[in-house]
Design a protein around this motif. Structure first.
Motif, PDB file in Angstrom:
ATOM      1  N   TYR A 104      35.082 -87.659  17.622  1.00  0.00           N
ATOM      2  CA  TYR A 104      34.145 -86.722  17.025  1.00  0.00           C
ATOM      3  C   TYR A 104      34.776 -85.697  16.078  1.00  0.00           C
ATOM      4  CZ  TYR A 104      30.952 -88.636  20.443  1.00  0.00           C
ATOM      5  OH  TYR A 104      30.175 -89.491  21.173  1.00  0.00           O
ATOM      6  N   GLY A 105      36.083 -85.740  15.936  1.00  0.00           N
ATOM      7  CA  GLY A 105      36.741 -84.825  15.011  1.00  0.00           C
ATOM      8  C   GLY A 105      37.628 -83.824  15.734  1.00  0.00           C
ATOM      9  N   ARG A 106      38.611 -83.355  14.994  1.00  0.00           N
ATOM     10  CA  ARG A 106      39.603 -82.438  15.544  1.00  0.00           C
ATOM     11  C   ARG A 106      38.962 -81.153  16.064  1.00  0.00           C
ATOM     12  NH1 ARG A 106      44.913 -80.423  12.229  1.00  0.00           N
ATOM     13  NH2 ARG A 106      45.910 -79.427  13.993  1.00  0.00           N
ATOM     14  N   ASN A 107      39.447 -80.674  17.202  1.00  0.00           N
ATOM     15  CA  ASN A 107      38.988 -79.428  17.842  1.00  0.00           C
ATOM     16  C   ASN A 107      37.527 -79.459  18.272  1.00  0.00           C
ATOM     17  OD1 ASN A 107      41.526 -78.239  17.612  1.00  0.00           O
ATOM     18  ND2 ASN A 107      41.067 -77.452  15.568  1.00  0.00           N
ATOM     19  N   THR A 108      36.978 -80.658  18.492  1.00  0.00           N
ATOM     20  CA  THR A 108      35.624 -80.741  19.045  1.00  0.00           C
ATOM     21  C   THR A 108      35.632 -80.216  20.475  1.00  0.00           C
ATOM     22  OG1 THR A 108      35.108 -82.646  17.671  1.00  0.00           O
ATOM     23  CG2 THR A 108      33.738 -82.306  19.605  1.00  0.00           C
ATOM     24  N   VAL A 109      36.648 -80.614  21.229  1.00  0.00           N
ATOM     25  CA  VAL A 109      36.826 -80.173  22.607  1.00  0.00           C
ATOM     26  C   VAL A 109      38.194 -79.524  22.703  1.00  0.00           C
ATOM     27  CG1 VAL A 109      36.919 -80.905  25.017  1.00  0.00           C
ATOM     28  CG2 VAL A 109      35.458 -82.123  23.417  1.00  0.00           C
ATOM     29  N   SER A 110      38.241 -78.346  23.337  1.00  0.00           N
ATOM     30  CA  SER A 110      39.533 -77.687  23.518  1.00  0.00           C
ATOM     31  C   SER A 110      39.579 -77.014  24.882  1.00  0.00           C
ATOM     32  CB  SER A 110      39.773 -76.660  22.411  1.00  0.00           C
ATOM     33  OG  SER A 110      38.811 -75.639  22.469  1.00  0.00           O
ATOM     34  N   VAL A 111      40.785 -76.713  25.326  1.00  0.00           N
ATOM     35  CA  VAL A 111      40.984 -76.101  26.633  1.00  0.00           C
ATOM     36  C   VAL A 111      40.555 -74.644  26.603  1.00  0.00           C
ATOM     37  CG1 VAL A 111      42.700 -75.541  28.397  1.00  0.00           C
ATOM     38  CG2 VAL A 111      42.867 -77.675  27.144  1.00  0.00           C
TER      39      VAL A 111
END
Length: 80
Positions: free
Chosen positions: A40-47
């Motif tokens: 879905y693309g970079r930094n879609t999900v992050s900690v």
């Protein structure tokens, strides 16, 4: 500035999560997060939050005076 406690490259510090047995779960979580970010693309999900655009802003209409930061806001008391 004085630098102290510099360890050689061979010294390794374990993760805090390792002592609680979460290492396998953490690896699986990171793998899933990597897959989602690939799909879905970079930094879609992050900690953690990494910035981005805020959808809100602080309301400043009824903000308290800055008595400790602005000399013009310090009240003046006169003795008679």
């Amino acid at each position: 500035m004085i630098l102290t406690g510099i360890d050689p490259v061979t010294v390794y510090q374990d993760s805090l999560l390792t002592q609680y047995g979460v290492d396998e779960k953490s690896a699986r979580l990171m793998s899933v997060m990597d897959q989602l970010n690939q799909k879905y693309g970079r930094n879609t999900v992050s900690v953690f939050s990494v910035g981005g655009q805020k959808t809100w802003s602080m309301r400043r209409e009824i903000m308290s005076p800055c008595y400790t930061t602005e000399w013009s806001d310090v009240p003046i008391a006169y003795a008679s």
